[in-house]
Scaffold this active site. Structure first.
Site, PDB file in Angstrom:
ATOM      1  N   GLU A 294      82.507 -78.928 -65.081  1.00  0.00           N
ATOM      2  CA  GLU A 294      83.111 -77.788 -64.354  1.00  0.00           C
ATOM      3  C   GLU A 294      82.167 -76.604 -64.183  1.00  0.00           C
ATOM      4  OE1 GLU A 294      86.811 -77.033 -66.421  1.00  0.00           O
ATOM      5  OE2 GLU A 294      87.384 -79.134 -66.305  1.00  0.00           O
TER       6      GLU A 294
ATOM      7  N   GLU B 201      90.173 -88.029 -65.162  1.00  0.00           N
ATOM      8  CA  GLU B 201      91.232 -87.312 -65.899  1.00  0.00           C
ATOM      9  C   GLU B 201      92.544 -87.308 -65.113  1.00  0.00           C
ATOM     10  OE1 GLU B 201      89.980 -83.401 -67.188  1.00  0.00           O
ATOM     11  OE2 GLU B 201      87.945 -84.058 -67.647  1.00  0.00           O
TER      12      GLU B 201
HETATM   13  O1  G3I Z   1      91.926 -76.713 -83.010  1.00  0.00           O
HETATM   14  C1  G3I Z   1      93.182 -77.251 -83.316  1.00  0.00           C
HETATM   15  C2  G3I Z   1      93.031 -78.346 -84.294  1.00  0.00           C
HETATM   16  O2  G3I Z   1      92.425 -77.889 -85.481  1.00  0.00           O
HETATM   17  C3  G3I Z   1      94.382 -78.948 -84.611  1.00  0.00           C
HETATM   18  O3  G3I Z   1      94.222 -80.113 -85.375  1.00  0.00           O
HETATM   19  C4  G3I Z   1      95.113 -79.316 -83.319  1.00  0.00           C
HETATM   20  C5  G3I Z   1      96.517 -79.703 -83.601  1.00  0.00           C
HETATM   21  O4  G3I Z   1      97.240 -79.817 -82.401  1.00  0.00           O
HETATM   22  O5  G3I Z   1      95.103 -78.232 -82.437  1.00  0.00           O
HETATM   23  C6  G3I Z   1      93.790 -77.890 -82.114  1.00  0.00           C
HETATM   24  O6  G3I Z   1      93.675 -77.211 -80.909  1.00  0.00           O
HETATM   25  C7  G3I Z   1      93.556 -78.040 -79.775  1.00  0.00           C
HETATM   26  C8  G3I Z   1      92.315 -77.693 -79.019  1.00  0.00           C
HETATM   27  O7  G3I Z   1      92.205 -78.311 -77.768  1.00  0.00           O
HETATM   28  C9  G3I Z   1      91.084 -77.943 -79.836  1.00  0.00           C
HETATM   29  O8  G3I Z   1      90.106 -77.196 -79.311  1.00  0.00           O
HETATM   30  C10 G3I Z   1      94.756 -77.932 -78.890  1.00  0.00           C
HETATM   31  O9  G3I Z   1      95.898 -78.408 -79.556  1.00  0.00           O
HETATM   32  C11 G3I Z   1      94.539 -78.652 -77.613  1.00  0.00           C
HETATM   33  O10 G3I Z   1      95.637 -78.605 -76.787  1.00  0.00           O
HETATM   34  C12 G3I Z   1      93.308 -78.126 -76.939  1.00  0.00           C
HETATM   35  O11 G3I Z   1      93.200 -78.186 -75.578  1.00  0.00           O
HETATM   36  C13 G3I Z   1      92.449 -79.161 -74.836  1.00  0.00           C
HETATM   37  C14 G3I Z   1      91.586 -78.411 -73.832  1.00  0.00           C
HETATM   38  O12 G3I Z   1      90.970 -79.310 -72.915  1.00  0.00           O
HETATM   39  C15 G3I Z   1      90.501 -77.632 -74.531  1.00  0.00           C
HETATM   40  O13 G3I Z   1      89.660 -78.468 -75.247  1.00  0.00           O
HETATM   41  C16 G3I Z   1      93.448 -80.080 -74.112  1.00  0.00           C
HETATM   42  O14 G3I Z   1      94.120 -80.871 -75.070  1.00  0.00           O
HETATM   43  C17 G3I Z   1      92.714 -80.947 -73.118  1.00  0.00           C
HETATM   44  O15 G3I Z   1      93.638 -81.709 -72.380  1.00  0.00           O
HETATM   45  C18 G3I Z   1      91.883 -80.111 -72.166  1.00  0.00           C
HETATM   46  O16 G3I Z   1      91.173 -81.010 -71.357  1.00  0.00           O
HETATM   47  C19 G3I Z   1      90.499 -80.487 -70.213  1.00  0.00           C
HETATM   48  C20 G3I Z   1      89.211 -81.285 -70.049  1.00  0.00           C
HETATM   49  O17 G3I Z   1      88.444 -81.203 -71.218  1.00  0.00           O
HETATM   50  C21 G3I Z   1      88.405 -80.790 -68.844  1.00  0.00           C
HETATM   51  N1  G3I Z   1      89.227 -80.795 -67.643  1.00  0.00           N
HETATM   52  C22 G3I Z   1      90.501 -80.117 -67.722  1.00  0.00           C
HETATM   53  C23 G3I Z   1      91.316 -80.650 -68.903  1.00  0.00           C
HETATM   54  C24 G3I Z   1      92.683 -80.000 -68.971  1.00  0.00           C
HETATM   55  O18 G3I Z   1      92.579 -78.646 -69.245  1.00  0.00           O
END
Ligand code: G3I
Length: 395
Positions: free
Chosen positions: A191, A303
């Site tokens: 991105e 994705e």
């Molecule tokens: O950090 C905590 C972790 O310690 C804990 O175990 C966990 C429990 O649920 O939560 C963690 O946080 C998570 C985080 O990523 C970790 O950095 C969140 O729940 C989680 O929802 C989060 O978001 C992700 C996001 O990217 C950021 O990394 C999403 O799940 C994921 O679907 C999203 O993916 C992105 C792609 O990488 C790029 N394209 C868009 C896509 C959707 O936004």
């Protein structure tokens, strides 16, 4: 906006051909979801009479699974996963074994997890997932090595113009060489383009652009190639799929075309395919994929999901609409010979990143091929039918 305004034309639906060569009309398509819901409904999770969770009874294991149908076309098919889902849930493991020949980590191979401190790496979860995939005959994608999001908390106060390039190369070399020979493809840069708020060349204002220099993308790809000569190096981006997203497509083509000219090692573009139930998809995405092919690049659908959160309708109606978008899009892109992998962003609706969006009736989106009860939805059939219709990929 109601589902009826959005359902595709009779002509499009008539191309919705399954194994039986059955042709679906617009009315059949609506009835299909609604009738199964009425006949087999297990009741509503929301308590709303018109929003019962449909029961489709779509056979989806063994020879019926996406993995088998993808294999028949030499097309890896799979999804993003979170490690703990696999570890704690035997039914989820079964689902993955049936459906996925390729996996990617949803968030556990990003900087903020792999890099808890500037000089410390955390590999336990990523190691587990890579080994899991390989020991189950699945390919593994790496996601991602350079992104402006999911950076560790320490990054903002630590990274500067003197050390950012070193931090980036150290990260890429350490992570990529650890899994060298085990990764199908790496999303090296994710991105990096923002045509609305970015710079003249479309590059997004990110800490990497600001601190690591304007050639940071080339630098990241060259560093990744040196660490693993076999992984397919991928530029991954979103918002290039709809007919009206031409300026973003142009900017991506300009970026990857320039990389090719400069001899930067890039093998593929990831089209994320976070689609909208209200989106228009057509000839432009095909043209884009052909332009990428002319540059010698593969394309991975990395994705995929379909966001129905702005749409009013029963679950069965929304599922029919989401399925129609899956089919429309995949039937456009999968026949292109350089489209060589297909992943959804998770398997089940409840695991989707869209889960925090709220629909007009207060329910959650239904963007993925499986619901929370591991039940295959019409979107699953759309994926399978589109896979069946595409020519076999060359090895
Ligand atoms: O950090 C905590 C972790 O310690 C804990 O175990 C966990 C429990 O649920 O939560 C963690 O946080 C998570 C985080 O990523 C970790 O950095 C969140 O729940 C989680 O929802 C989060 O978001 C992700 C996001 O990217 C950021 O990394 C999403 O799940 C994921 O679907 C999203 O993916 C992105 C792609 O990488 C790029 N394209 C868009 C896509 C959707 O936004």
């Amino acid at each position: 906006m109601s589902v009826d305004d959005l359902l595709p034309s009779r002509q499009t639906l008539s191309r919705y051909a399954g194994h039986s060569r059955e042709k679906f009309t617009r009315r059949d398509f609506m009835k299909w979801g609604a009738a199964s819901a009425a006949a087999l409904s297990i009741g509503s999770t929301t308590g709303m009479a018109d929003n019962a969770v449909p029961v489709y009874s779509i056979p989806c294991d063994g020879p019926n699974c996406l993995r088998a149908h993808g294999a028949a076309r030499n097309l890896p098919v799979g999804s993003a996963v979170v490690i703990q889902q696999i570890q704690r849930d035997a039914k989820f493991r079964d689902l993955l074994q049936n459906q996925a020949s390729i996996l990617v980590s949803d968030w556990q191979m990003k900087w903020n997890v792999l890099r808890p401190a500037p000089n410390q790496f955390f590999f336990a979860d990523a190691d587990w997932l890579v080994n899991y995939a390989l020991s189950h005959g699945q390919l593994m994608r790496g996601h991602n090595l350079c992104w402006h999001q999911a950076l560790p908390n320490w990054f903002a106060g630590y990274a500067n113009r003197s050390n950012a390039r070193h931090l980036l190369s150290q990260h890429i070399t350490t992570v990529v060489s650890r899994y060298a020979g085990k990764i199908h493809s790496w999303d090296v840069v994710n991105e990096a383009i923002d045509v609305e708020r970015g710079n003249a060349n479309g590059l997004r204002d990110t800490p990497w652009l600001e601190l690591a220099g304007s050639d940071y993308i080339d630098f990241a790809f060259r560093t990744a190639r040196a660490a693993d000569p076999h992984a397919l190096l991928t530029y991954n981006d979103n918002n290039v799929e709809a007919e009206n997203q031409g300026s973003k497509r142009d900017a991506v083509l300009n970026l990857v075309g320039g990389m090719k000219k400069r001899g930067v090692p890039i093998d593929a573009v990831g089209i994320q395919s976070h689609l909208s139930a209200k989106g228009e998809y057509g000839a432009e995405i095909v043209r884009f994929i052909r332009d990428l092919r002319a540059l010698g690049l593969q394309v991975f659908i990395t994705e995929m999901d379909v966001d129905d959160s702005g749409v009013q309708g029963t679950f069965a109606q929304r599922d029919a609409l989401v399925a129609a978008i899956y089919f429309k899009f995949l039937d456009l892109v999968l026949p292109e010979p350089n489209v060589t992998a297909l992943l959804t962003w998770e398997e089940r609706d409840k695991d989707s990143w869209l889960e925090n969006r709220i629909c007009p009736d207060g329910s959650r989106p239904r963007p993925l091929p499986f619901d929370g009860n591991y039940q295959a939805k019409p979107a699953f059939l759309s994926m399978r039918n589109a896979i069946d219709r595409c020519p076999r990929k060359s090895a």
